[in-house]
Motif scaffolding. Structure first.
Motif, PDB file in Angstrom:
ATOM      1  N   PRO A  66       0.235   9.684 -13.568  1.00  0.00           N
ATOM      2  CA  PRO A  66      -0.308   9.911 -12.138  1.00  0.00           C
ATOM      3  C   PRO A  66      -1.937   9.833 -12.125  1.00  0.00           C
ATOM      4  O   PRO A  66      -2.415   9.402 -10.964  1.00  0.00           O
ATOM      5  N   THR A  67      -2.453  10.167 -12.831  1.00  0.00           N
ATOM      6  CA  THR A  67      -4.049   9.861 -13.078  1.00  0.00           C
ATOM      7  C   THR A  67      -4.022   8.321 -12.845  1.00  0.00           C
ATOM      8  O   THR A  67      -5.096   7.992 -12.049  1.00  0.00           O
ATOM      9  N   GLN A  68      -3.556   7.415 -13.554  1.00  0.00           N
ATOM     10  CA  GLN A  68      -3.789   5.932 -13.413  1.00  0.00           C
ATOM     11  C   GLN A  68      -3.407   5.635 -11.834  1.00  0.00           C
ATOM     12  O   GLN A  68      -4.080   4.788 -10.937  1.00  0.00           O
ATOM     13  N   LEU A  69      -2.282   5.895 -11.541  1.00  0.00           N
ATOM     14  CA  LEU A  69      -1.652   5.550 -10.145  1.00  0.00           C
ATOM     15  C   LEU A  69      -2.426   6.160  -8.953  1.00  0.00           C
ATOM     16  O   LEU A  69      -2.541   5.415  -7.781  1.00  0.00           O
ATOM     17  N   THR A  70      -2.791   7.343  -8.945  1.00  0.00           N
ATOM     18  CA  THR A  70      -3.825   7.957  -8.061  1.00  0.00           C
ATOM     19  C   THR A  70      -5.050   7.343  -8.146  1.00  0.00           C
ATOM     20  O   THR A  70      -5.870   6.910  -6.955  1.00  0.00           O
ATOM     21  N   ALA A  71      -5.770   6.996  -9.004  1.00  0.00           N
ATOM     22  CA  ALA A  71      -6.995   6.299  -9.162  1.00  0.00           C
ATOM     23  C   ALA A  71      -6.679   4.794  -8.697  1.00  0.00           C
ATOM     24  O   ALA A  71      -7.811   4.414  -7.854  1.00  0.00           O
ATOM     25  N   ASN A  72      -5.756   4.249  -8.865  1.00  0.00           N
ATOM     26  CA  ASN A  72      -5.409   2.839  -8.368  1.00  0.00           C
ATOM     27  C   ASN A  72      -5.306   3.001  -6.723  1.00  0.00           C
ATOM     28  O   ASN A  72      -6.038   2.091  -6.064  1.00  0.00           O
ATOM     29  N   ALA A  73      -4.559   3.849  -6.160  1.00  0.00           N
ATOM     30  CA  ALA A  73      -4.587   4.026  -4.770  1.00  0.00           C
ATOM     31  C   ALA A  73      -5.923   3.989  -4.198  1.00  0.00           C
ATOM     32  O   ALA A  73      -6.340   3.446  -3.274  1.00  0.00           O
ATOM     33  N   LEU A 110       0.964  -1.169  -0.213  1.00  0.00           N
ATOM     34  CA  LEU A 110       0.041   0.008  -0.076  1.00  0.00           C
ATOM     35  C   LEU A 110       0.833   1.293   0.053  1.00  0.00           C
ATOM     36  O   LEU A 110       0.556   2.218  -0.650  1.00  0.00           O
ATOM     37  N   LYS A 111       1.853   1.137   0.718  1.00  0.00           N
ATOM     38  CA  LYS A 111       2.843   2.331   0.829  1.00  0.00           C
ATOM     39  C   LYS A 111       3.440   2.573  -0.578  1.00  0.00           C
ATOM     40  O   LYS A 111       3.566   3.681  -1.140  1.00  0.00           O
ATOM     41  N   ALA A 112       3.799   1.427  -1.146  1.00  0.00           N
ATOM     42  CA  ALA A 112       4.549   1.565  -2.381  1.00  0.00           C
ATOM     43  C   ALA A 112       3.644   2.036  -3.616  1.00  0.00           C
ATOM     44  O   ALA A 112       3.827   2.983  -4.513  1.00  0.00           O
ATOM     45  N   THR A 113       2.319   1.672  -3.369  1.00  0.00           N
ATOM     46  CA  THR A 113       1.159   2.233  -4.513  1.00  0.00           C
ATOM     47  C   THR A 113       1.105   3.737  -4.388  1.00  0.00           C
ATOM     48  O   THR A 113       1.052   4.407  -5.259  1.00  0.00           O
ATOM     49  N   ILE A 114       0.900   4.286  -2.916  1.00  0.00           N
ATOM     50  CA  ILE A 114       0.802   5.619  -2.875  1.00  0.00           C
ATOM     51  C   ILE A 114       2.016   6.556  -3.035  1.00  0.00           C
ATOM     52  O   ILE A 114       2.084   7.366  -3.805  1.00  0.00           O
ATOM     53  N   TYR A 115       3.174   5.793  -2.848  1.00  0.00           N
ATOM     54  CA  TYR A 115       4.526   6.619  -2.905  1.00  0.00           C
ATOM     55  C   TYR A 115       4.716   6.770  -4.541  1.00  0.00           C
ATOM     56  O   TYR A 115       5.116   7.630  -5.236  1.00  0.00           O
ATOM     57  N   SER A 116       4.379   5.605  -5.397  1.00  0.00           N
ATOM     58  CA  SER A 116       4.410   5.785  -6.790  1.00  0.00           C
ATOM     59  C   SER A 116       3.443   6.876  -7.401  1.00  0.00           C
ATOM     60  O   SER A 116       3.804   7.561  -8.361  1.00  0.00           O
TER      61      SER A 116
END
Length: 438
Positions: free
Chosen positions: A184-191, A75-81
């Motif tokens: 950033p759109t995809q990564l933030t939506a995933n988080a 979860l930390k890696a998801t948000i950090y990315s």
């Protein structure tokens, strides 16, 4: 004799070498098997972790690089990315801003300035979310999902706000900004999707969940939109409930146009906001029409502003997109950014009228904000519920095209009146539901 000793030593060395070789070979095999098992565990964990992700391939590719199957680290890696990608977009907007300034491209310059501000807000929210994950035990992390969803939803909204200025294809920076925004759109939506379904994910990975006082699981609740039995939202503190029930308050600052208070303008009172504030900064605004454009800064938290009545105390301005060449968010008579802002017994107005086009009376970007017994009056785009959690009770909101718009987690309670309801753009929530005036 010497020859025999030499032969014996050489034989011993060979035997030892063979033994060491066998041991090394066995150790390597064991290590390989362990690595394979870890790799398999990681792949399984990542696959399960990414089930709710909107962009699954992006999620899996990102977390495979994390080399862990610990859910908290994933979860930390998801948000950090997501934060790293958002910083890259911020850096691009900063570089393009310099280019637009040098080229005297004022339109692009204004859009990129808005981008820098909103993307910095997005970075701050992603960082706050990461810190929350890092500072809490995994088994009770699901108790903070309401907060994390609000922050992550805001990060998504801020990016969209940035890109709104680059919808016109003729803008020289549109293609660059929109292409750079994909990651950033995809990564933030995933988080956001993962945090929303965190309880289910942790359960599938065998994590024991801390009970939540017999309340329903996070995924089946809508606490961001719920009001408690006393009519206030569930995130309202007991102290704030007591504060708002009272009709008499002891102000920290008094604003009066006739000089009978501490300040003659509201902005002067806000400029005096104490750096070491504990509790609320209470501002009494006496009756009068205050022609000001006001911003309650992000650092100015827990401001409580009350007037002498929704007709007697009026804050007004006439900034508009058409006449002043401003982006919509910059036209607001009052912009509330500081967490916990509360207003009661007063009015906010934008008098630009139909000819001014987008002209906001009130823009709210303050988490856990509340408005009670207030008038919010304008024509087009009257109330900009930009993002975060907001509460409106016994308010009169008037306007026409999209007169309530934005992406907040809003709760509307006991409207005194609202005109042109059919034109209202309801707010979209991270759980897929929407909430308009009720």
């Amino acid at each position: 004799m010497i020859r025999q000793v030499v032969v014996s030593v050489i034989s011993l060395i060979l035997v030892v070498g063979v033994v060491i070789g066998i041991i090394c070979s066995v150790s390597n095999d064991v290590r390989k098997r362990e690595q394979q098992e870890i790799s398999q565990q990681q792949r399984k964990a990542v696959t399960r972790f990414c089930v709710p992700a909107e962009f699954k391939d992006t999620c899996i590719n990102t977390l495979n690089d994390a080399s862990t199957y610990d859910p908290q680290l994933l979860l930390k890696a998801t948000i950090y990315s997501a934060e790293t990608a958002m910083r890259n977009l911020f850096n691009l907007s900063e570089a393009l801003l310099m280019e637009a300034t040098n080229n005297k491209d004022n339109s692009s310059k204004m859009n990129l300035e808005d981008c820098k501000e909103t993307l910095q807000f997005a970075i701050d929210d992603l960082n706050t979310t990461w810190s929350t994950v890092a500072d809490n035990e995994l088994h009770n992390l699901h108790t903070r999902t309401d907060d994390m969803m609000a922050w992550l939803n805001a990060a998504v909204t801020y990016q969209h706000t940035c890109l709104d200025g680059f919808e016109v294809e003729t803008n020289p920076f549109s293609e660059q900004m929109r292409k750079a925004a994909i990651e950033p759109t995809q990564l933030t939506a995933n988080a956001l999707s993962i945090v929303k379904d965190l309880t289910t994910i942790l359960g599938s990975l065998g994590v024991t969940i801390q009970p939540m006082n017999d309340r329903q699981p996070i995924k089946n609740r809508r606490r961001l939109l719920q009001a408690a039995n006393d009519g206030y939202p569930s995130w309202f503190s007991a102290a704030d409930r007591k504060l708002l029930v009272k009709n008499e308050w002891t102000p920290t600052a008094v604003v009066a146009q006739d000089g009978s208070g501490d300040y003659k303008t509201i902005q002067e009172a806000l400029d005096a906001y104490p750096k070491d504030l504990r509790g609320r900064y209470v501002i009494h605004i006496k009756a009068g029409i205050y022609d000001e454009q006001i911003t309650i800064g992000r650092h100015q938290k827990y401001v409580f502003m009350y007037g002498d009545g929704m007709i007697e105390t009026v804050v007004t301005n006439n900034k508009s997109a058409k006449f002043d060449g401003l982006n919509t968010m910059r036209t607001a008579t009052l912009s509330a950014l500081g967490e916990g802002f509360v207003a009661k017994h007063m009015a906010f107005s934008n008098s630009a009228g139909a000819e001014g086009q987008q002209a906001v009376a009130l823009r709210v970007q303050a988490d856990k904000a509340a408005f009670l017994d207030c008038v919010i009056d304008g024509f087009q785009h009257t109330l900009y519920t930009h993002t975060y959690r907001q509460f409106y009770r016994e308010c009169y909101i008037s306007g026409t095209i999209d007169f309530i718009f934005g992406d907040c987690h809003c709760h509307y309670s006991e409207f005194l009146d609202h005109r042109e309801e059919g034109d209202c753009q309801s707010s979209q929530h991270s759980d897929g539901s929407s909430q308009g005036p009720s």
